[in-house]
Design a protein around this motif. Structure first.
Motif, PDB file in Angstrom:
ATOM      1  N   GLU A 177      58.898  43.193  52.337  1.00 24.95           N
ATOM      2  CA  GLU A 177      59.608  43.064  51.063  1.00 24.95           C
ATOM      3  C   GLU A 177      58.632  42.936  49.896  1.00 24.95           C
ATOM      4  N   ALA A 178      59.056  43.500  48.783  1.00 22.41           N
ATOM      5  CA  ALA A 178      58.243  43.407  47.579  1.00 22.41           C
ATOM      6  C   ALA A 178      58.151  41.945  47.142  1.00 22.41           C
ATOM      7  N   GLY A 179      57.035  41.590  46.533  1.00 22.79           N
ATOM      8  CA  GLY A 179      56.877  40.232  46.015  1.00 22.79           C
ATOM      9  C   GLY A 179      55.467  39.714  46.200  1.00 22.79           C
ATOM     10  N   LEU A 180      55.310  38.411  45.985  1.00 19.46           N
ATOM     11  CA  LEU A 180      54.006  37.763  46.088  1.00 19.46           C
ATOM     12  C   LEU A 180      53.931  36.944  47.376  1.00 19.46           C
ATOM     13  N   TYR A 181      52.820  37.065  48.056  1.00 22.99           N
ATOM     14  CA  TYR A 181      52.593  36.341  49.315  1.00 22.99           C
ATOM     15  C   TYR A 181      51.264  35.588  49.212  1.00 22.99           C
TER      16      TYR A 181
ATOM     17  N   PRO B 199      58.456  36.246  50.110  1.00 22.10           N
ATOM     18  CA  PRO B 199      59.865  36.608  50.347  1.00 22.10           C
ATOM     19  C   PRO B 199      60.211  36.636  51.845  1.00 22.10           C
ATOM     20  N   GLU B 200      59.238  36.943  52.680  1.00 21.35           N
ATOM     21  CA  GLU B 200      59.396  36.831  54.120  1.00 21.35           C
ATOM     22  C   GLU B 200      58.039  36.424  54.689  1.00 21.35           C
TER      23      GLU B 200
ATOM     24  N   ASN C 101      61.793  48.576  50.166  1.00 21.70           N
ATOM     25  CA  ASN C 101      61.383  47.194  50.430  1.00 21.70           C
ATOM     26  C   ASN C 101      61.890  46.268  49.330  1.00 21.70           C
TER      27      ASN C 101
ATOM     28  N   LEU D 169      48.679  38.320  48.104  1.00 22.61           N
ATOM     29  CA  LEU D 169      49.050  39.719  48.344  1.00 22.61           C
ATOM     30  C   LEU D 169      50.243  40.054  47.455  1.00 22.61           C
TER      31      LEU D 169
ATOM     32  N   ILE E  49      52.963  42.912  46.734  1.00 25.12           N
ATOM     33  CA  ILE E  49      53.542  44.170  47.235  1.00 25.12           C
ATOM     34  C   ILE E  49      54.533  44.692  46.201  1.00 25.12           C
ATOM     35  N   ALA E  50      54.297  45.902  45.761  1.00 28.12           N
ATOM     36  CA  ALA E  50      55.149  46.507  44.734  1.00 28.12           C
ATOM     37  C   ALA E  50      56.466  47.004  45.344  1.00 28.12           C
TER      38      ALA E  50
END
Lengths: 147, 178
Positions: free
Chosen positions: A132-136, A79-80, B87, B40, B42-43
């Protein structure tokens, strides 16, 4: 004729000896690493779900040095963009050493001299920040080399 | 005997192909390298703190001692710190709402919370209004990825409508995203 053979041996024998074959081998038990971060937990780091086991073997190096390094090919994209330097690792056994990823710059994980056979484990971790929440995703290379 | 031999052969094939190593490279007179994919996750999180950290409910007191003409607006004795952090995503938005549906209770009378107004300070400056006595009054919205810190001042609008007494009540703030 004999004279020419002696000259040829002096000129070319040594370089042929120095160019002796060597073999470097690396293998990893895990090729996918997952780190789950729950930002509501007040912890400084989020740990990878599984450790990475690495086995290296060098043959024919004589007394020459070898090094094992980790290279982040990119920043984390999702997301970023998250700098690769937010990811570090802990060495779980010597001679591996702790370190931190830097995009495009190989970071030393272990080094030695001569023929070696060793197995080590490392654990990746993410320094918690407000992202930000999400997958990286990020691709990493483990490089075993000898100069 | 034939069946037994067949089983032994299968076991050997499996044993050779699954050796527990996901990736391998062998370099002859060159470096060896393998690639790893790191993911990764992130919740989503929302953080809201009003007043002191932890499970503490802070109190704001209004000391009303004079007639409205001399004391039209009474400021509360405490301006609680407010912290929000989220977030959710920069294109989403989060809302801060307040529940003021339960009136202030005295011994003989109830006082609706509509007599209380608020004003933000710090990162919340510009946010002001009067409680409307509803359960879900939206008082501010922020970008989904936010980190803000400030405080709220509270004011009592003095009237003659209620008998002298000590009136107690509470309001609840909620941070949410759609």
């Amino acid at each position: 004729m004999l004279w020419w053979l002696i000259v040829f041996s002096i000129l070319f024998f040594q370089p042929i000896t120095w160019a002796q074959d060597y073999t470097l081998m690396i293998e990893v038990e895990e090729d996918r690493i997952e780190i789950h971060q729950d930002p509501s937990q007040i912890t400084p780091y989020a740990l990878a779900q599984r450790d990475v086991t690495i086995r290296i073997e060098t043959k024919g190096l004589g007394k020459r040095p070898w090094s094992l390094s980790i290279l982040a090919l990119e920043d984390l994209h999702g997301p970023e963009t998250i700098p690769a330097s937010e990811i570090s690792w802990q060495a779980l056994m010597p001679p591996f050493i702790d370190g931190q990823l830097i995009k495009g710059v190989p970071q030393l994980l272990a080094q030695g001299k001569g023929d070696t056979q060793l197995i080590g484990k490392i654990r990746f971790l993410f320094k918690s920040g407000t992202y930000e929440a999400g997958l990286y995703d990020l691709r990493i290379q483990l490089i075993l080399s000898s100069p | 005997m034939v069946k037994k031999g067949f089983l032994v052969i299968i076991a050997m094939v499996l044993g050779l192909s699954v050796d527990g190593w996901a990736r391998r490279d062998i370099g002859l007179n060159r470096s060896a390298q393998v690639e790893l994919d790191l993911r990764l996750k992130i919740a989503v999180f929302l953080f809201l703190q009003i007043g002191s950290p932890g499970r503490v409910v802070n109190m704001v007191r209004f000391n009303v001692t004079d007639i409205p003409e001399n004391q039209p607006l009474v400021e509360g004795d405490f301006s609680p710190t407010i912290k929000i952090k989220s977030n959710v995503g920069k294109f989403a938005s989060i809302s801060l709402t307040v529940d003021s549906s339960n009136p202030l209770m005295g011994k003989s009378a109830k006082m609706p919370l509509k007599v209380i107004s608020f004003e933000g300070i710090g990162d919340f400056s510009g946010i002001k209004g009067t409680l409307d006595g509803s359960p879900n009054q939206k008082i501010a919205s922020f970008p989904g990825k936010s980190k803000k810190q400030g405080s709220f001042r509270f004011f009592y609008h003095n009237t003659y409508n209620y008998p002298p007494d000590i009136y107690r009540g509470s309001i609840t703030f909620t941070l949410s995203f759609p």
